[in-house]
Write an enzyme that holds these catalytic residues in place. Sequence first.
Site, PDB file in Angstrom:
ATOM      1  N   CYS A 223      11.999  -7.728   1.513  1.00 14.51           N
ATOM      2  CA  CYS A 223      13.590  -6.330   1.460  1.00 14.51           C
ATOM      3  C   CYS A 223      14.599  -6.540  -0.087  1.00 14.51           C
ATOM      4  O   CYS A 223      15.216  -5.257   0.191  1.00 14.51           O
ATOM      5  CB  CYS A 223      14.901  -7.452   2.010  1.00 14.51           C
ATOM      6  SG  CYS A 223      14.224  -8.750   3.619  1.00 14.51           S
TER       7      CYS A 223
HETATM    8  C1  BEZ Z   1      10.997 -10.651   2.530  1.00 12.44           C
HETATM    9  O1  BEZ Z   1      11.470  -9.793   2.778  1.00 12.44           O
HETATM   10  O2  BEZ Z   1       9.931 -10.998   2.201  1.00 12.44           O
HETATM   11  C2  BEZ Z   1      11.006 -11.410   4.462  1.00 12.44           C
HETATM   12  C3  BEZ Z   1      11.611 -12.082   4.809  1.00 12.44           C
HETATM   13  C4  BEZ Z   1      11.275 -12.777   5.891  1.00 12.44           C
HETATM   14  C5  BEZ Z   1       9.861 -13.330   6.391  1.00 12.44           C
HETATM   15  C6  BEZ Z   1       9.102 -13.073   5.700  1.00 12.44           C
HETATM   16  C7  BEZ Z   1       8.684 -12.057   4.291  1.00 12.44           C
END
Ligand code: BEZ
Length: 225
Positions: free
Chosen positions: A53
């Site tokens: 994200c």
């Molecule tokens: C991420 O944004 O890296 C992420 C968010 C939730 C679960 C797995 C990865």
Amino acid sequence: MAEVDDELGVVRLGDEAPDFEAETTHGRIRFHEWLGGSWAILFSHPRDFTPVCTTELGEVARLRPEFERRGVRVIGLSVDDVDSHRRWEADIADVAGAPMWFPMIADPDRHVSTLYGMIHPKELDSATVRSVFVIDPDRRVRLMITYPASVGRSFPEILRVLDALQRTARYPVSTPANWSPGERLILAPSVPTDQARAVVGSDATELRPYLRLVDDPGVATSEAQ
Ligand code: BEZ
């Protein structure tokens, strides 16, 4: 019979984007007012301070001129609260080298996520997956893409589909496979071949009677809004 969970919301292409009130990093908003008759993109993130994200939001921060050129408002969402979003934004700006210029919705009670069907419990418990909704100036949902938590979105693809949607909203055309701006478009069956120039500004090349190509007329920013 297909398994349907009414609790998790269903939005379909062509629906009016559901309205809601929410706290955001830019203050409280009512979504329909915030849209204000512009093209818009609403996208969700599973949680704050997560690595994929962070790269995605940083990319949107850097792409500000691209969204502005297309007259597209941008709003993100994650299930954490505004204080957490603000702390995370400072990190994102640092990593991306660009400030966060668009609001982030706080959705701790999952109200918006549920309304838009952003929660896919078999993929990710009670957090939101990576949903993308493109909404047109009449508040209709024109595109939905859903990515799993483990796969970051392709922002060149998101800009490409915005370009395609704005062309097809303005002209009686559709886009062929792998279309990019500047490439030829497919003339709608409703337009006679000899009317192509009057309607889209170029003659049609007839590959088949049902497959006719015209030049890309482009979309001026004022037309996109
Ligand atoms: C991420 O944004 O890296 C992420 C968010 C939730 C679960 C797995 C990865």
